[in-house]
Scaffold this motif. Structure first.
Motif, PDB file in Angstrom:
ATOM      1  N   CYS A  33     105.262  -0.967  11.688  1.00  0.00           N
ATOM      2  CA  CYS A  33     104.465  -1.849  10.823  1.00  0.00           C
ATOM      3  C   CYS A  33     103.670  -2.880  11.615  1.00  0.00           C
ATOM      4  O   CYS A  33     102.558  -3.238  11.227  1.00  0.00           O
ATOM      5  CB  CYS A  33     105.371  -2.580   9.838  1.00  0.00           C
ATOM      6  SG  CYS A  33     106.348  -1.488   8.809  1.00  0.00           S
TER       7      CYS A  33
ATOM      8  N   ILE B 292      99.891  -2.388  10.732  1.00  0.00           N
ATOM      9  CA  ILE B 292      99.727  -2.517   9.274  1.00  0.00           C
ATOM     10  C   ILE B 292      99.879  -3.980   8.859  1.00  0.00           C
ATOM     11  O   ILE B 292      99.135  -4.486   8.022  1.00  0.00           O
ATOM     12  CB  ILE B 292     100.750  -1.621   8.542  1.00  0.00           C
ATOM     13  CG1 ILE B 292     100.575  -0.154   8.964  1.00  0.00           C
ATOM     14  CG2 ILE B 292     100.602  -1.745   7.033  1.00  0.00           C
ATOM     15  CD1 ILE B 292     101.605   0.805   8.394  1.00  0.00           C
TER      16      ILE B 292
ATOM     17  N   GLU C 242      97.401   1.443   1.040  1.00  0.00           N
ATOM     18  CA  GLU C 242      97.398   0.591   2.235  1.00  0.00           C
ATOM     19  C   GLU C 242      98.640  -0.309   2.205  1.00  0.00           C
ATOM     20  O   GLU C 242      99.294  -0.451   1.195  1.00  0.00           O
ATOM     21  CB  GLU C 242      96.137  -0.279   2.273  1.00  0.00           C
ATOM     22  CG  GLU C 242      94.828   0.511   2.269  1.00  0.00           C
ATOM     23  CD  GLU C 242      94.619   1.344   3.525  1.00  0.00           C
ATOM     24  OE1 GLU C 242      95.254   1.044   4.555  1.00  0.00           O
ATOM     25  OE2 GLU C 242      93.827   2.302   3.475  1.00  0.00           O
TER      26      GLU C 242
ATOM     27  N   ARG D 286     101.530   2.430   2.121  1.00  0.00           N
ATOM     28  CA  ARG D 286     101.593   3.491   3.117  1.00  0.00           C
ATOM     29  C   ARG D 286     102.807   4.386   2.868  1.00  0.00           C
ATOM     30  O   ARG D 286     102.748   5.589   3.062  1.00  0.00           O
ATOM     31  CB  ARG D 286     101.707   2.894   4.522  1.00  0.00           C
ATOM     32  CG  ARG D 286     100.424   2.407   5.117  1.00  0.00           C
ATOM     33  CD  ARG D 286      99.512   3.563   5.533  1.00  0.00           C
ATOM     34  NE  ARG D 286      98.366   3.031   6.237  1.00  0.00           N
ATOM     35  CZ  ARG D 286      98.183   3.150   7.550  1.00  0.00           C
ATOM     36  NH1 ARG D 286      99.048   3.815   8.272  1.00  0.00           N
ATOM     37  NH2 ARG D 286      97.133   2.616   8.116  1.00  0.00           N
ATOM     38  N   CYS D 287     103.900   3.752   2.525  1.00  0.00           N
ATOM     39  CA  CYS D 287     105.145   4.514   2.303  1.00  0.00           C
ATOM     40  C   CYS D 287     105.556   4.502   0.837  1.00  0.00           C
ATOM     41  O   CYS D 287     106.010   5.512   0.305  1.00  0.00           O
ATOM     42  CB  CYS D 287     106.289   3.935   3.126  1.00  0.00           C
ATOM     43  SG  CYS D 287     105.976   3.922   4.896  1.00  0.00           S
TER      44      CYS D 287
ATOM     45  N   ARG E 135      99.856   8.512   7.687  1.00  0.00           N
ATOM     46  CA  ARG E 135      98.714   8.684   6.776  1.00  0.00           C
ATOM     47  C   ARG E 135      98.435  10.186   6.713  1.00  0.00           C
ATOM     48  O   ARG E 135      98.060  10.772   7.741  1.00  0.00           O
ATOM     49  CB  ARG E 135      97.494   7.940   7.335  1.00  0.00           C
ATOM     50  CG  ARG E 135      96.180   8.315   6.718  1.00  0.00           C
ATOM     51  CD  ARG E 135      95.904   7.585   5.443  1.00  0.00           C
ATOM     52  NE  ARG E 135      95.646   6.185   5.685  1.00  0.00           N
ATOM     53  CZ  ARG E 135      95.937   5.231   4.779  1.00  0.00           C
ATOM     54  NH1 ARG E 135      96.479   5.539   3.642  1.00  0.00           N
ATOM     55  NH2 ARG E 135      95.662   3.977   5.052  1.00  0.00           N
TER      56      ARG E 135
END
Lengths: 187, 139
Positions: free
Chosen positions: A130, A134, A153, A157-158, B81
């Motif tokens: 992360c 991110i 986003e 993301r997860c 992603r």
């Protein structure tokens, strides 16, 4: 009159019996059909040669702690209970470093504030998954909205397809704004 | 006496209807129990079908029972992603991406084409969330 009451009572009893039986059948069939077999998941080719070799989701997942969303498995509990013992590395000496640090996200509009627990996340991930890509490490330095998350986003993301889905609002938005009241003005 | 019974019959039927509606409502309430799990499977079909093999279906659930997220998303280097990882079979055979484990040492080797290339023809690449989430970015 008494007869009619008796008939109604009997009717209700029969009705409840049917309802219970239906529910029982429904639950039983869920145990098998809840996790769709690979041949029915609309992804695997039922005509393919792999289907009788690949593990079926119900075999693997039905024995793990249940959840009410996503893949219906409470993975955090599965890990903590020792139901699963996933490896943390394959070739290096990578070690997960569990960080027990909560971050409170206050700017959440009308929704409850978000208490982000590093602990559950660092049991699965290492810091660099992360940070700093991110999320910046400095609390408050990364600005994002629910719209971004819904677009896959940041947390999205997860959380969505892999970690519990975004329909579970209150699992993150779990601190009422009243829990931390603004300090009272000095008299 | 006859009129008395006549007056009562419709009331009983009406009451039975009420119970029937209640019963149906109860059954309707139980209906949400018949949802299906979402697997978070990833479909790889950028090249598979063009190369004459079925699309690849990657099951997150199977792998996360055995490995923590960081193994693939840090050690092996899969970006978090779907679509961001440009994977060729040559990479896999050289021990990159899936080939880091699928090498006949940690897991079965890449010569078992059909075990990964198991998808329905015509699938689009991407991660599958299902009907509750529709997956990331699909709202």
């Amino acid at each position: 009159m008494k007869q009619s009451i008796a008939k109604q009572f009997l009717g209700v009893c029969v009705g409840l019996c049917i309802a219970q039986t239906t529910f029982a059948i429904d639950t039983d069939s869920n145990a098998n059909s809840f996790w769709l077999p690979l041949a029915q998941d609309e992804l695997h080719d039922p005509a393919g040669p792999a289907l009788n070799q690949l593990q079926s989701p119900s075999e693997a997942l039905s024995v793990l702690p249940r959840d009410g969303a996503g893949d219906q498995v409470n993975w955090v509990k599965a890990l903590n209970n020792g139901n699963i013992k996933p490896r943390i590395n394959i070739r290096s000496n990578t070690q997960t470093e569990v960080l027990d640090l909560d971050v409170l996200l206050r700017n959440t509009g009308e929704m409850g504030m978000v208490n982000f627990p590093h602990k559950q996340h660092t049991e699965w991930l290492i810091c660099s998954n992360c940070h700093e890509g991110i999320f910046k490490s400095k609390a408050g330095a990364t600005k994002f909205s629910m719209y971004d998350i819904l677009n896959g986003e940041y947390c999205g993301r997860c959380h969505g397809a892999v970690a519990f889905p975004l329909t579970e609002c209150n699992r993150c938005h779990n601190v009422p704004h009243t829990a931390i009241a603004a300090p009272a003005k000095a008299n | 006496m006859g009129r008395h019974i006549e007056n009562h019959q419709p009331v009983i039927i009406r009451n039975l209807m009420v119970w029937l509606i209640l019963l149906l409502s109860l059954l309707t309430l139980l209906a949400p129990f018949s949802v299906h799990a979402e697997y978070g499977d990833v479909v790889f079909n950028k090249r598979a079908e063009k190369a004459g093999v079925r699309p690849v279906i990657f099951p997150h659930w199977f792998h996360r029972i055995r490995y923590k997220c960081n193994v693939c998303h840090s050690e092996i280097g899969f970006k978090m992603r779907a679509g961001a990882n440009d994977i060729f079979m040559a990479n896999i055979k050289n021990g990159k991406f899936c080939g880091a484990c699928h090498n006949n040492q940690i897991a079965w080797g890449a010569e078992n084409c059909h075990l990964c290339h198991s998808g329905l023809p015509g699938l689009n690449s991407g991660i599958r969330g299902g009907d509750t989430t529709a997956g990331p970015g699909k709202w």
